[in-house]
Design a protein around this motif. Structure first.
Motif, PDB file in Angstrom:
ATOM      1  N   ILE A  36       0.828  -1.215   0.000  1.00  0.00           N
ATOM      2  CA  ILE A  36       0.000   0.000   0.000  1.00  0.00           C
ATOM      3  C   ILE A  36       0.862   1.265   0.000  1.00  0.00           C
ATOM      4  O   ILE A  36       0.349   2.361  -0.132  1.00  0.00           O
ATOM      5  N   PHE A  37       2.193   1.097   0.158  1.00  0.00           N
ATOM      6  CA  PHE A  37       3.113   2.244   0.103  1.00  0.00           C
ATOM      7  C   PHE A  37       4.066   2.087  -1.075  1.00  0.00           C
ATOM      8  O   PHE A  37       4.467   0.974  -1.417  1.00  0.00           O
ATOM      9  N   VAL A  38       4.410   3.208  -1.682  1.00  0.00           N
ATOM     10  CA  VAL A  38       5.336   3.197  -2.819  1.00  0.00           C
ATOM     11  C   VAL A  38       6.462   4.184  -2.533  1.00  0.00           C
ATOM     12  O   VAL A  38       6.220   5.285  -2.041  1.00  0.00           O
ATOM     13  N   LEU A  39       7.676   3.754  -2.830  1.00  0.00           N
ATOM     14  CA  LEU A  39       8.845   4.606  -2.626  1.00  0.00           C
ATOM     15  C   LEU A  39       8.904   5.656  -3.732  1.00  0.00           C
ATOM     16  O   LEU A  39       8.969   5.310  -4.913  1.00  0.00           O
ATOM     17  N   ARG A  40       8.863   6.917  -3.360  1.00  0.00           N
ATOM     18  CA  ARG A  40       8.825   7.972  -4.364  1.00  0.00           C
ATOM     19  C   ARG A  40      10.179   8.663  -4.536  1.00  0.00           C
ATOM     20  O   ARG A  40      10.537   9.077  -5.622  1.00  0.00           O
ATOM     21  N   ARG A  41      10.895   8.855  -3.427  1.00  0.00           N
ATOM     22  CA  ARG A  41      12.202   9.544  -3.490  1.00  0.00           C
ATOM     23  C   ARG A  41      13.268   8.674  -2.833  1.00  0.00           C
ATOM     24  O   ARG A  41      13.680   8.955  -1.697  1.00  0.00           O
ATOM     25  N   PRO A  42      13.729   7.630  -3.535  1.00  0.00           N
ATOM     26  CA  PRO A  42      14.713   6.717  -2.922  1.00  0.00           C
ATOM     27  C   PRO A  42      15.980   7.430  -2.458  1.00  0.00           C
ATOM     28  O   PRO A  42      16.591   7.031  -1.470  1.00  0.00           O
ATOM     29  N   GLU A  43      16.351   8.494  -3.165  1.00  0.00           N
ATOM     30  CA  GLU A  43      17.597   9.187  -2.833  1.00  0.00           C
ATOM     31  C   GLU A  43      17.535   9.844  -1.449  1.00  0.00           C
ATOM     32  O   GLU A  43      18.554  10.178  -0.864  1.00  0.00           O
ATOM     33  N   ARG A  44      16.318  10.053  -0.932  1.00  0.00           N
ATOM     34  CA  ARG A  44      16.164  10.694   0.384  1.00  0.00           C
ATOM     35  C   ARG A  44      16.539   9.752   1.529  1.00  0.00           C
ATOM     36  O   ARG A  44      16.849  10.201   2.619  1.00  0.00           O
ATOM     37  N   VAL A  45      16.427   8.440   1.283  1.00  0.00           N
ATOM     38  CA  VAL A  45      16.623   7.485   2.378  1.00  0.00           C
ATOM     39  C   VAL A  45      17.737   6.459   2.126  1.00  0.00           C
ATOM     40  O   VAL A  45      18.123   5.741   3.052  1.00  0.00           O
ATOM     41  N   ALA A  46      18.248   6.389   0.901  1.00  0.00           N
ATOM     42  CA  ALA A  46      19.284   5.403   0.591  1.00  0.00           C
ATOM     43  C   ALA A  46      20.495   5.605   1.508  1.00  0.00           C
ATOM     44  O   ALA A  46      20.951   6.729   1.692  1.00  0.00           O
ATOM     45  N   GLY A  47      20.958   4.514   2.088  1.00  0.00           N
ATOM     46  CA  GLY A  47      22.151   4.571   2.937  1.00  0.00           C
ATOM     47  C   GLY A  47      21.938   5.209   4.295  1.00  0.00           C
ATOM     48  O   GLY A  47      22.892   5.468   5.024  1.00  0.00           O
ATOM     49  N   ARG A  48      20.684   5.446   4.679  1.00  0.00           N
ATOM     50  CA  ARG A  48      20.422   6.152   5.946  1.00  0.00           C
ATOM     51  C   ARG A  48      19.761   5.230   6.968  1.00  0.00           C
ATOM     52  O   ARG A  48      19.275   4.162   6.641  1.00  0.00           O
ATOM     53  N   HIS A  49      19.773   5.713   8.195  1.00  0.00           N
ATOM     54  CA  HIS A  49      19.065   5.017   9.272  1.00  0.00           C
ATOM     55  C   HIS A  49      17.764   5.790   9.518  1.00  0.00           C
ATOM     56  O   HIS A  49      17.778   6.900  10.037  1.00  0.00           O
ATOM     57  N   VAL A  50      16.657   5.190   9.091  1.00  0.00           N
ATOM     58  CA  VAL A  50      15.344   5.845   9.112  1.00  0.00           C
ATOM     59  C   VAL A  50      14.629   5.560  10.432  1.00  0.00           C
ATOM     60  O   VAL A  50      14.588   4.416  10.885  1.00  0.00           O
ATOM     61  N   LEU A  51      14.068   6.606  11.019  1.00  0.00           N
ATOM     62  CA  LEU A  51      13.190   6.425  12.182  1.00  0.00           C
ATOM     63  C   LEU A  51      11.752   6.615  11.691  1.00  0.00           C
ATOM     64  O   LEU A  51      11.330   7.732  11.394  1.00  0.00           O
ATOM     65  N   LEU A  52      11.021   5.500  11.576  1.00  0.00           N
ATOM     66  CA  LEU A  52       9.625   5.567  11.130  1.00  0.00           C
ATOM     67  C   LEU A  52       8.746   6.030  12.280  1.00  0.00           C
ATOM     68  O   LEU A  52       8.890   5.547  13.407  1.00  0.00           O
ATOM     69  N   VAL A  53       7.816   6.933  12.000  1.00  0.00           N
ATOM     70  CA  VAL A  53       6.984   7.519  13.064  1.00  0.00           C
ATOM     71  C   VAL A  53       5.508   7.246  12.790  1.00  0.00           C
ATOM     72  O   VAL A  53       5.016   7.483  11.685  1.00  0.00           O
TER      73      VAL A  53
END
Ligand SMILES: [Zn+2]
Length: 237
Positions: free
Chosen positions: A186-203
Motif C-alpha cells: 500500500i506504500f510506494v517509494l517515491r524519493r529513494p535518494e532521500r533514504v538510501a544509505g540512511r538510518h530511518v526512524l519511522l513515526v
C-alpha cells in the motif's frame, strides 16, 4: 522551512499558547478537567499517573512479536501503553480525529525527550496517509508527531520519501498474518535518494501488530542500504 528555524517557531508557538491559555484555559485531554496555568494538554494529576512504557525503548521480545517474520527494526521506541479501558486512549483519538495537531507535536516531543541519546537514526519518516485522506482530515497525525520530535532529536523529516497508494484498509477483526497481508504494497517509494544509505526512524501514532510499519519498511528498503528504527506514541498491550 529551514530546519534551523524549528526551535524559534516552537518558542513562538509556546508563547502564543501561553497567552491563549490565559483566556482559554482548555481541558485536560485525558480527564477533561479544566487546565490551570502552566499546564498544557494534560493536567498535572494525569501526567503523574501517565502509563509510560517500561523503558525508553522496547525490548527484543516486543520487537520480535511484531516484526519477527519480516524486516526487523533495530529498536521500537514507544511513549505509553494503549489500553482500551484507560482514559489515556483518548490521547490517540484526539491526535487522530479531533484535529488536535498541537497535541500530536507535544506528545512527539515527550517521546523524543525519552529517546534522546539512545537513538542513532538520522532522519524521520512519518507513516503517510493516503493523499485524499490527508486532504479530508487537513493533516497527517504522524507528520505532526514527527514535527514535535525533530527539534528535540536534531533530525530532519523526510515526508516526501514514501507515498500511500491505497486507502480504507480496515484491519478490524483480522489476525496478525492477515493484517500484514492486507497492507502489503500500500506504500510506494517515491524519493529513494532521500533514504538510501540512511538510518530511518519511522513515526506513527500507535503500534498494534506492526503491519503498517512493516509495509513501510518493505517499500523503503528498495532504496538500498537502509536501516530502520520505529517510534510510536502508544503500544497496544
Ligand atoms: Zn487530567
Amino acid at each position: 522551512m529551514k530546519f534551523s528555524a524549528f526551535p524559534v517557531v516552537r518558542r513562538l508557538q509556546e508563547g502564543v499558547d501561553a497567552v491563549l491559555s490565559l483566556f482559554f484555559p482548555g481541558v485536560c485531554s485525558v480527564c477533561g478537567h479544566t487546565l490551570v496555568q502552566g499546564e498544557r494538554f494534560i493536567c498535572t494529576a494525569c501526567l503523574a499517573d501517565f502509563p509510560f512504557t517500561d523503558a525508553d525503548f522496547d525490548g527484543e521480545q516486543a520487537v520480535n512479536e511484531r516484526f519477527g517474520s519480516g524486516i526487523c527494526p533495530e529498536a521500537l521506541h514507544t511513549l505509553f501503553y494503549y489500553n482500551r479501558d484507560s482514559d489515556y486512549r483518548k490521547l490517540i483519538y484526539s491526535v487522530k480525529y479531533y484535529s488536535n495537531r498541537r497535541l500530536g507535536a507535544y506528545l512527539g516531543s515527550m517521546l523524543a525527550e525519552r529517546m534522546k541519546g539512545n537513538c542513532t537514526a538520522d532522519c524521520l519518516v512519518p507513516v503517510p496517509l493516503h493523499p485524499r485522506r490527508e486532504r479530508d482530515r487537513g493533516f497527517n497525525q504522524a507528520l505532526e508527531i514527527a514535527r514535535g520530535m525533530a527539534p528535540v532529536l536534531g533530525m530532519e523529516i523526510c515526508s516526501d520519501a514514501l507515498v500511500r497508494v491505497r486507502d480504507n484498509v480496515s484491519q478490524t477483526g483480522k489476525s496478525t498474518a492477515e493484517r500484514h497481508e492486507n497492507v502489503r504494497n500500500i506504500f510506494v517509494l517515491r524519493r529513494p535518494e532521500r533514504v538510501a544509505g540512511r538510518h530511518v526512524l519511522l513515526v506513527d501514532d500507535v503500534v498494534t501488530t506492526g503491519a503498517t510499519v512493516s509495509s513501510c519498511m518493505e517499500a523503503l528498503a528498495a532504496a538500498g542500504d537502509v536501516r530502520f528504527s520505529v517510534a510510536c506514541l502508544a503500544r497496544v498491550v
